[in-house]
Motif scaffolding. Structure first.
Motif, PDB file in Angstrom:
ATOM      1  N   PRO A 103      -8.213   5.518  -7.370  1.00  0.00           N
ATOM      2  CA  PRO A 103      -6.826   5.524  -6.885  1.00  0.00           C
ATOM      3  C   PRO A 103      -6.003   4.309  -7.326  1.00  0.00           C
ATOM      4  O   PRO A 103      -4.790   4.320  -7.194  1.00  0.00           O
ATOM      5  CB  PRO A 103      -6.976   5.557  -5.372  1.00  0.00           C
ATOM      6  N   VAL A 104      -6.650   3.266  -7.864  1.00  0.00           N
ATOM      7  CA  VAL A 104      -5.910   2.084  -8.310  1.00  0.00           C
ATOM      8  C   VAL A 104      -6.185   1.735  -9.776  1.00  0.00           C
ATOM      9  O   VAL A 104      -5.824   0.655 -10.236  1.00  0.00           O
ATOM     10  CB  VAL A 104      -6.219   0.858  -7.421  1.00  0.00           C
TER      11      VAL A 104
ATOM     12  N   ASN B 208       0.824  -1.216   0.000  1.00  0.00           N
ATOM     13  CA  ASN B 208       0.000   0.000   0.000  1.00  0.00           C
ATOM     14  C   ASN B 208       0.854   1.259   0.000  1.00  0.00           C
ATOM     15  O   ASN B 208       0.495   2.251  -0.628  1.00  0.00           O
ATOM     16  CB  ASN B 208      -0.950   0.003   1.202  1.00  0.00           C
ATOM     17  N   GLU B 209       1.992   1.244   0.707  1.00  0.00           N
ATOM     18  CA  GLU B 209       2.889   2.401   0.710  1.00  0.00           C
ATOM     19  C   GLU B 209       3.475   2.624  -0.680  1.00  0.00           C
ATOM     20  O   GLU B 209       3.576   3.758  -1.142  1.00  0.00           O
ATOM     21  CB  GLU B 209       4.006   2.206   1.733  1.00  0.00           C
ATOM     22  N   ASP B 210       3.860   1.523  -1.347  1.00  0.00           N
ATOM     23  CA  ASP B 210       4.382   1.622  -2.714  1.00  0.00           C
ATOM     24  C   ASP B 210       3.319   2.192  -3.648  1.00  0.00           C
ATOM     25  O   ASP B 210       3.617   3.026  -4.506  1.00  0.00           O
ATOM     26  CB  ASP B 210       4.829   0.256  -3.231  1.00  0.00           C
ATOM     27  N   GLN B 211       2.083   1.730  -3.485  1.00  0.00           N
ATOM     28  CA  GLN B 211       0.993   2.224  -4.328  1.00  0.00           C
ATOM     29  C   GLN B 211       0.744   3.707  -4.094  1.00  0.00           C
ATOM     30  O   GLN B 211       0.539   4.458  -5.040  1.00  0.00           O
ATOM     31  CB  GLN B 211      -0.288   1.424  -4.068  1.00  0.00           C
ATOM     32  N   GLU B 212       0.771   4.130  -2.835  1.00  0.00           N
ATOM     33  CA  GLU B 212       0.549   5.544  -2.526  1.00  0.00           C
ATOM     34  C   GLU B 212       1.649   6.416  -3.128  1.00  0.00           C
ATOM     35  O   GLU B 212       1.367   7.482  -3.680  1.00  0.00           O
ATOM     36  CB  GLU B 212       0.482   5.751  -1.012  1.00  0.00           C
ATOM     37  N   MET B 213       2.889   5.956  -3.040  1.00  0.00           N
ATOM     38  CA  MET B 213       3.996   6.715  -3.609  1.00  0.00           C
ATOM     39  C   MET B 213       3.882   6.794  -5.132  1.00  0.00           C
ATOM     40  O   MET B 213       4.099   7.846  -5.729  1.00  0.00           O
ATOM     41  CB  MET B 213       5.331   6.088  -3.200  1.00  0.00           C
ATOM     42  N   GLU B 214       3.524   5.675  -5.765  1.00  0.00           N
ATOM     43  CA  GLU B 214       3.382   5.679  -7.231  1.00  0.00           C
ATOM     44  C   GLU B 214       2.201   6.535  -7.647  1.00  0.00           C
ATOM     45  O   GLU B 214       2.277   7.252  -8.652  1.00  0.00           O
ATOM     46  CB  GLU B 214       3.227   4.261  -7.770  1.00  0.00           C
ATOM     47  N   LEU B 215       1.115   6.494  -6.899  1.00  0.00           N
ATOM     48  CA  LEU B 215      -0.054   7.316  -7.208  1.00  0.00           C
ATOM     49  C   LEU B 215       0.313   8.795  -7.155  1.00  0.00           C
ATOM     50  O   LEU B 215      -0.050   9.569  -8.055  1.00  0.00           O
ATOM     51  CB  LEU B 215      -1.189   7.012  -6.221  1.00  0.00           C
ATOM     52  N   GLU B 216       1.045   9.185  -6.132  1.00  0.00           N
ATOM     53  CA  GLU B 216       1.476  10.578  -6.011  1.00  0.00           C
ATOM     54  C   GLU B 216       2.392  10.969  -7.175  1.00  0.00           C
ATOM     55  O   GLU B 216       2.260  12.059  -7.749  1.00  0.00           O
ATOM     56  CB  GLU B 216       2.205  10.760  -4.674  1.00  0.00           C
TER      57      GLU B 216
ATOM     58  N   ARG C 272       0.291  11.338 -10.409  1.00  0.00           N
ATOM     59  CA  ARG C 272      -0.486  12.588 -10.392  1.00  0.00           C
ATOM     60  C   ARG C 272       0.394  13.782 -10.714  1.00  0.00           C
ATOM     61  O   ARG C 272      -0.014  14.688 -11.427  1.00  0.00           O
ATOM     62  CB  ARG C 272      -1.158  12.776  -9.034  1.00  0.00           C
TER      63      ARG C 272
END
Length: 175
Positions: free
Chosen positions: A29-30, A4-12, A15
């Motif tokens: 978000p996914v 989830n941390e990796d996903q949040e970083m990639e999402l940011e 964007r």
């Protein structure tokens, strides 16, 4: 780091990279879409990437089932998906959505080399066959003739713009 941390970083990162880019669209978000090519280009296509819960350790779900891709043959869609999956295997365990979109952009001409371009002749044929229908519809569009009393009743019901007043069909609940 957790998935989830990796996903949040990639999402940011996505964007910030694609901010203002009309080709990129974040569905959730996914889940993301990216249009490769200009909107008027007959060889443009749309890639949709969705992340499962364990992404980036597992492969993302890549789809080309969008309506935008209806003009592309299924063999070419499958070929594009196969080449993208090879790229996914090479980048497994790392953030790869940006890499996939850029790979598709860089290889667009190779992917779409065998895609036939729709010609203008098919459009002109449909226009030529549509002309008699237009003439026939003009004959049918004759306005209904109203008498003076019918016109007066209609004018009494409507305002000066010909629209019915607000609430003309409301039901009185209190009665």
């Amino acid at each position: 780091m957790a998935a989830n941390e990796d996903q949040e970083m990639e999402l940011e990162a996505l964007r910030s990279i694609y901010e203002g880019d009309v080709c990129f669209r974040e569905l959730s978000p996914v889940s993301f879409q990216y249009r490769v090519g200009e909107s008027g280009d007959p060889k443009a296509f749309l890639i949709e990437v969705s992340w499962p819960e364990t992404y980036p350790q597992t492969a993302p779900v890549i789809s080309m089932d969008a309506f935008f891709n209806n003009t592309i043959s299924s063999a070419i869609k499958q070929s594009i998906l196969d080449k993208l999956m090879i790229e996914v295997e090479a980048n497994l365990g790392t953030a790869m959505t940006y890499t996939l979109f850029e790979y598709a952009k860089d290889n667009k001409e190779v992917f779409m080399a065998n895609q036939p371009v729709n010609t203008v002749t098919s459009v002109s044929n449909s226009i030529a066959t549509g002309t008699p229908d237009v003439l026939a519809s003009k004959k049918k569009d004759k306005k209904e003739q109203l008498s003076k009393t019918q016109k007066r009743k209609l004018a009494d019901k409507t305002d000066n713009k010909g629209e019915l007043p607000r609430g003309w069909n409301w039901v009185d609940v209190i009665k």
